[in-house]
Structures are given as C-alpha cells and as structure tokens.
Design a protein around this motif. Structure first.
Motif, PDB file in Angstrom:
ATOM      1  N   ALA A   1      15.244   0.537  -6.302  1.00 30.41           N
ATOM      2  CA  ALA A   1      13.960   0.411  -6.986  1.00 30.41           C
ATOM      3  C   ALA A   1      12.874  -0.095  -6.047  1.00 30.41           C
ATOM      4  N   LEU A   2      13.206  -1.068  -5.214  1.00 32.63           N
ATOM      5  CA  LEU A   2      12.224  -1.617  -4.284  1.00 32.63           C
ATOM      6  C   LEU A   2      11.874  -0.618  -3.185  1.00 32.63           C
ATOM      7  N   ALA A   3      12.839   0.190  -2.794  1.00 27.19           N
ATOM      8  CA  ALA A   3      12.564   1.218  -1.795  1.00 27.19           C
ATOM      9  C   ALA A   3      11.549   2.225  -2.335  1.00 27.19           C
ATOM     10  N   MET A   4      11.716   2.621  -3.594  1.00 24.99           N
ATOM     11  CA  MET A   4      10.758   3.522  -4.224  1.00 24.99           C
ATOM     12  C   MET A   4       9.379   2.889  -4.263  1.00 24.99           C
ATOM     13  N   LEU A   5       9.334   1.609  -4.654  1.00 26.87           N
ATOM     14  CA  LEU A   5       8.053   0.912  -4.766  1.00 26.87           C
ATOM     15  C   LEU A   5       7.367   0.825  -3.401  1.00 26.87           C
ATOM     16  N   SER A   6       8.141   0.582  -2.370  1.00 28.35           N
ATOM     17  CA  SER A   6       7.587   0.503  -1.021  1.00 28.35           C
ATOM     18  C   SER A   6       6.986   1.825  -0.590  1.00 28.35           C
ATOM     19  N   GLU A   7       7.643   2.922  -0.931  1.00 27.23           N
ATOM     20  CA  GLU A   7       7.141   4.252  -0.581  1.00 27.23           C
ATOM     21  C   GLU A   7       5.806   4.532  -1.267  1.00 27.23           C
ATOM     22  N   VAL A   8       5.727   4.201  -2.551  1.00 31.14           N
ATOM     23  CA  VAL A   8       4.483   4.421  -3.292  1.00 31.14           C
ATOM     24  C   VAL A   8       3.381   3.526  -2.743  1.00 31.14           C
ATOM     25  N   ALA A   9       3.734   2.263  -2.440  1.00 32.49           N
ATOM     26  CA  ALA A   9       2.745   1.338  -1.895  1.00 32.49           C
ATOM     27  C   ALA A   9       2.183   1.847  -0.575  1.00 32.49           C
ATOM     28  N   GLU A  10       3.053   2.385   0.261  1.00 30.97           N
ATOM     29  CA  GLU A  10       2.595   2.923   1.540  1.00 30.97           C
ATOM     30  C   GLU A  10       1.685   4.129   1.321  1.00 30.97           C
ATOM     31  N   GLU A  11       2.049   4.988   0.366  1.00 25.50           N
ATOM     32  CA  GLU A  11       1.273   6.194   0.095  1.00 25.50           C
ATOM     33  C   GLU A  11      -0.126   5.846  -0.429  1.00 25.50           C
ATOM     34  N   LEU A  12      -0.204   4.830  -1.280  1.00 27.16           N
ATOM     35  CA  LEU A  12      -1.476   4.467  -1.906  1.00 27.16           C
ATOM     36  C   LEU A  12      -2.215   3.345  -1.170  1.00 27.16           C
ATOM     37  N   GLY A  13      -1.572   2.762  -0.189  1.00 18.14           N
ATOM     38  CA  GLY A  13      -2.180   1.627   0.493  1.00 18.14           C
ATOM     39  C   GLY A  13      -2.241   0.390  -0.373  1.00 18.14           C
TER      40      GLY A  13
END
Length: 216
Positions: free
Chosen positions: A73-85
């Motif tokens: 779950a945290l890996a997914m969140l990190s990916e989205v955070a990186e994509e959206l800044g």
C-alpha cells in the motif's frame, strides 16, 4: 501560510482549481488512480497546486503494523506522490482502533518510518482517543495529528492540519456562526503553515465561504 481546500473534487477539477490550490485526494484511500487520471490532474492543475494524498485504508485495517499488505500500500502511495509531486499524506485510524500502550508504540514506529518517505505526514486518530495524547504521539513520530478545530481547538507546531467533518456529521453544513468562529480560530492559530480541509457534504461551498471570511 493558510491553505483551505476540500477532501476530494466536489466539482469538476477545471472549476475546482479556480477556487482552490489544494485538494486532499480521496481515491488513494481505496485504490491507485490510473495513470490517465493522474495525467489529467497534472495537466489541469495550475502551477503550485498541491495534491495531498489520503493513505490506503489497508494501512489502518492492518493496525499500522509492518507487513506485506502495508508495504504494498505504501509503495503505491509513493508512486502516486512522485507522479503528482505530493508532499503531504494523511492516514486515518479505524474508529475501533483502541488506545493502548501496544497501539501507541506501533503507531509511533509507523509514523517514524513513513516520515522517511514523505515530507509531511498527518495521522487522524479515532474519536475515542485523547486528542492531546494523539498529538504528542504524532509529534514524537515526526508527524502531526489531524483534528476538528471547532470541537478540539488548535495545537502548537510549525505545520498544522485540520479536517472539518461538519458540525453534525458528514451530511451537515456549516452555518454562518460556525464559519465565523472557525475563521477566528484560523486567524488565531500559530502555525507557520496550516491546512484546513472540509470533508462534509457541502465542502465546496463551505470552503469558499471560509476563504471569503479569511480574505485569502
């Protein structure tokens, strides 16, 4: 700096960004938004627009304990955070998550760990938790604790994050006296940076009214 926004897009994004420069993305609580959706958000969001992310519900369901489910779950969140800044993530505790010594230790460890991934981490405790104890726990973990300022007041920290659930629950709206009182609370808060997020059914209209009162 005072920021006002909503929990999710209550209106189409193109209209939303004409009023606000911040949103708490709700989609990440249940799944990973598709790349097409993320791309559209980035294109339509003006320069400087901030996407905070609501943490995956699995994290709370697992009691904030380390394991494969939480790591995925945290890996997914990190990916989205990186994509959206995204700089800010918000984790909600389940209502039935009891306040005890073991859970306090687990939450502190979780917040300390996840703080290494994200600039700002917010933790919202269950309603039954003592708010000052929850805040102290969050601060110890390098995070802050979200709370309803109308019922629980504000707190002291450089960064403050407040969620506004409605005066009588999610389906209620803020009448003028409540919003006026909230505006005074916001003005009196001592944070260097603070975020005030409406989560009720009339959040778009209520947030606009608060901005007008604050003249921001």
């Amino acid at each position: 700096m005072i920021t006002v926004g909503c929990a999710g897009f209550a209106v189409p994004l193109t209209r939303y960004v004409k009023e606000f420069m911040f949103v708490e993305v709700q989609e990440t609580h249940v799944s990973s938004p598709g790349r097409g959706t993320l791309g559209r958000w980035k294109r339509q969001g003006p320069e400087g627009f901030e996407f905070a992310l609501l943490g995956p519900r699995e994290v709370g369901q697992e009691g904030f304990r380390d394991g494969k489910v939480v790591e995925t779950a945290l890996a997914m969140l990190s990916e989205v955070a990186e994509e959206l800044g995204s700089r800010t993530v918000v984790f909600l505790a389940p209502a039935d998550f009891p306040q005890n010594k073991a859970n306090r230790a687990v939450v502190k460890e979780f917040l300390t760990s996840v703080r290494k991934r994200f600039d700002r981490v917010v933790w919202e405790p269950p309603p039954a938790w003592d708010p000052e104890d929850a805040l102290a726990l969050a601060l110890e973990g390098g995070a802050v604790s979200a709370r309803d300022p109308l019922s629980l007041g504000t707190y002291k920290s450089k960064f403050g994050y407040y969620r506004l659930p409605g005066p009588a629950g999610h389906k209620s709206r803020y009448e003028d006296p409540a919003l006026e009182r909230l505006a005074e609370i916001v003005k009196a808060s001592k944070h260097e940076t603070s975020v005030w997020v409406f989560t009720n059914v009339d959040m778009f209209a209520d947030a606009k009214r608060l901005k007008k009162l604050l003249k921001i």
